[in-house]
Design an enzyme around this catalytic site. Sequence first.
Site, short mmCIF file in Angstrom:
data_model
loop_
_atom_site.label_atom_id
_atom_site.label_comp_id
_atom_site.label_asym_id
_atom_site.label_seq_id
_atom_site.Cartn_x
_atom_site.Cartn_y
_atom_site.Cartn_z
N ALA A 66 -29.39 67.37 50.55
CA ALA A 66 -29.59 69.14 50.07
C ALA A 66 -30.45 68.99 48.45
O ALA A 66 -30.49 68.16 47.97
CB ALA A 66 -28.14 69.62 49.53
N GLY A 105 -26.95 65.71 51.67
CA GLY A 105 -26.77 66.87 53.30
C GLY A 105 -26.58 66.88 54.07
O GLY A 105 -26.94 67.33 55.43
N GLU A 108 -24.45 64.21 56.35
CA GLU A 108 -23.23 66.03 56.80
C GLU A 108 -23.97 66.45 57.97
O GLU A 108 -22.81 66.66 59.04
CB GLU A 108 -22.98 66.65 55.80
CG GLU A 108 -22.35 65.92 54.77
CD GLU A 108 -22.09 66.73 53.24
OE1 GLU A 108 -20.33 66.98 52.80
OE2 GLU A 108 -23.17 67.12 52.43
N GLU A 128 -24.01 61.17 46.62
CA GLU A 128 -23.17 62.94 45.78
C GLU A 128 -22.77 61.97 43.86
O GLU A 128 -22.54 62.78 43.27
CB GLU A 128 -22.63 63.57 46.27
CG GLU A 128 -23.61 64.52 47.26
CD GLU A 128 -23.25 63.81 48.38
OE1 GLU A 128 -23.59 64.84 49.60
OE2 GLU A 128 -23.19 62.72 49.14
#
Length: 606
Positions: A66, A105, A108, A128
């Site tokens: 992300a 991300g 994911e 993370e």
Amino acid sequence: MTDSGHPVRLELEGSVAVLVLDAAPVNALGAGLRRAILAALRDAEANPDVSALVLRAEGRSFPVGADITEFGLPPAEPALPDLCDRIEACPKPVIAAIHGTALGGGLELALAAHSRVALASARVGFPEVTLGILPGAGGTQRLPRLIGAEHALRMMLDGKPVSAAEALALGILDEVVEDGLEAAALRRAQALAGQPPLRSQDRTEGVRDGIAYHRAVAQARTQVEGGRLPAPARIVDCVEAAQLLPFDMGQAFERAAFDDLVSTPESAALRHAFFAERGAQRPPPGTPLARMPQRIGIFGARTADLALPALMAGLDVVLVDPNRPLLVEALERIATAQERQVTEGQIQPAVRDAQWARLSPALGAAALAECELVLLGEAGFLAEAMEATAPGTTLALIVRAEVAESGARLADVLGFRPAGRRLIEVVAGPQTSGMAQARAIALARGLGMEALRCAAPGGIGARVMARGRAAVAYMLAQGETPAALAGALADYGLQSLVPEAPENAPPTPAAARLAGRVLGAMANEGARLLGEGLVARPSDVDFALLAGSGFARWQGGPMFWADRRGPILLRHDLERWAEERPDLWSPAPLIAELGARGGHFSDRNR
């Protein structure tokens, strides 16, 4: 096909729609890229001629994660969790084609697809926790359903990526190929076309053995209990929720935990540390990233300690010293270290032999002619190295000597100085070229170190730590005890500033006051370094302390601490303390300036 320059191209390969992500440099999943993926997904779904989709990326990597610059800002649609849900809900099979690193991300996004193919060189992971947060787009819910709690927790709690081979064995990936990634993804898409997509949220392989799942959660909870950082315990909670709650409720639980963690001071500090590390190691503006030099020289046998890490990194090393006994002694040290590695099982004899074959000892500087970069163990070797090498060869002084401001080939000369546990200071003179600096940064990183560009011959971290040490010495002289000071500084990783500090000294009620004085002196010195132009950004000071001096990463560094305190209050504190020791606490001009106008050091990091 979408317009040229769009971050996502939609290409048709027969009945397969290929969504090509092209958002340089690493396809970070910022709002613009998320919107473009969603738009291309809708176009492919609406096309009756499309029976399956492939999601792949241009450039160095599948999305690396992300865009963490968006954390803490008002949400921009579509949010990454919603985009992942939308991909998973696609009625046509979606295949993720992974190369490079799919992290956070990015992983994911891949888990939301219905099948995953990767190059053998790819790596996947959830880092993370190193930012004080947890996977917040369904990662804590989808991954355990695929591979179970034990391995999912390991990946999330240590934050380390796994290879494609391991990911295949665990069940994260469905296929790994040596090359031909797009072709492999297309074949899989064609094979799955027309079949109902198998969603990760409906997978049950990882949760079938409920007892093993529960045991792994309980064991992980025991391991993280009492830890200083909140993220690990919340990760365990979320993975437990993947077993206990329906998927949508588990996602809501995960999102609430993510939002809580993003707002913690620990996460703010860890994100600051991440950006400080990234900013400090950028080459100068306008200079591209350099590849690691493949052939380096070390001129000076007394400073041959970098030879073995260079050989382990796969480099060719020319070791030069005009003194034969010193050269022989250095070669013996290297050979002894290699034998120790073989004995301890760290490397195989064949690896040792290959390393030794890449080491070329020589008595004369002429052997350095083909090197891309030469490390100089003595300033006196510089003239010989200039004569032996062509212009453009980077000449890096390991010793602490001034980088000259006049003379020949100044563009090639810089300092390359170990400055702590894992830090190399790349010290540039006023005429040092950007390419020389970029090459030195690439070498430092290739050797497993971090690099900091600066113009300080005395060491950034050393100066700041010296001020902290002086503040401790002053307070000890005023009657404070070593135990009280060690307890106050333990949370910052600065116990080493206290002579004969007792181990595990608990903080006292005076901890905040004592730590504030030490950190104030350190931040004040950092402001002076900035004022002298020796570092480019306040975050560079923090990075020097984090990487080189053991400052606790989750505390961010002294300049980050100063912003938390607030420049107005800090200036007031310093003025008060300066009445006792002006040399330690008289406010630096930059602090006085920020305090007067209410600015922050972070404003200068942008």
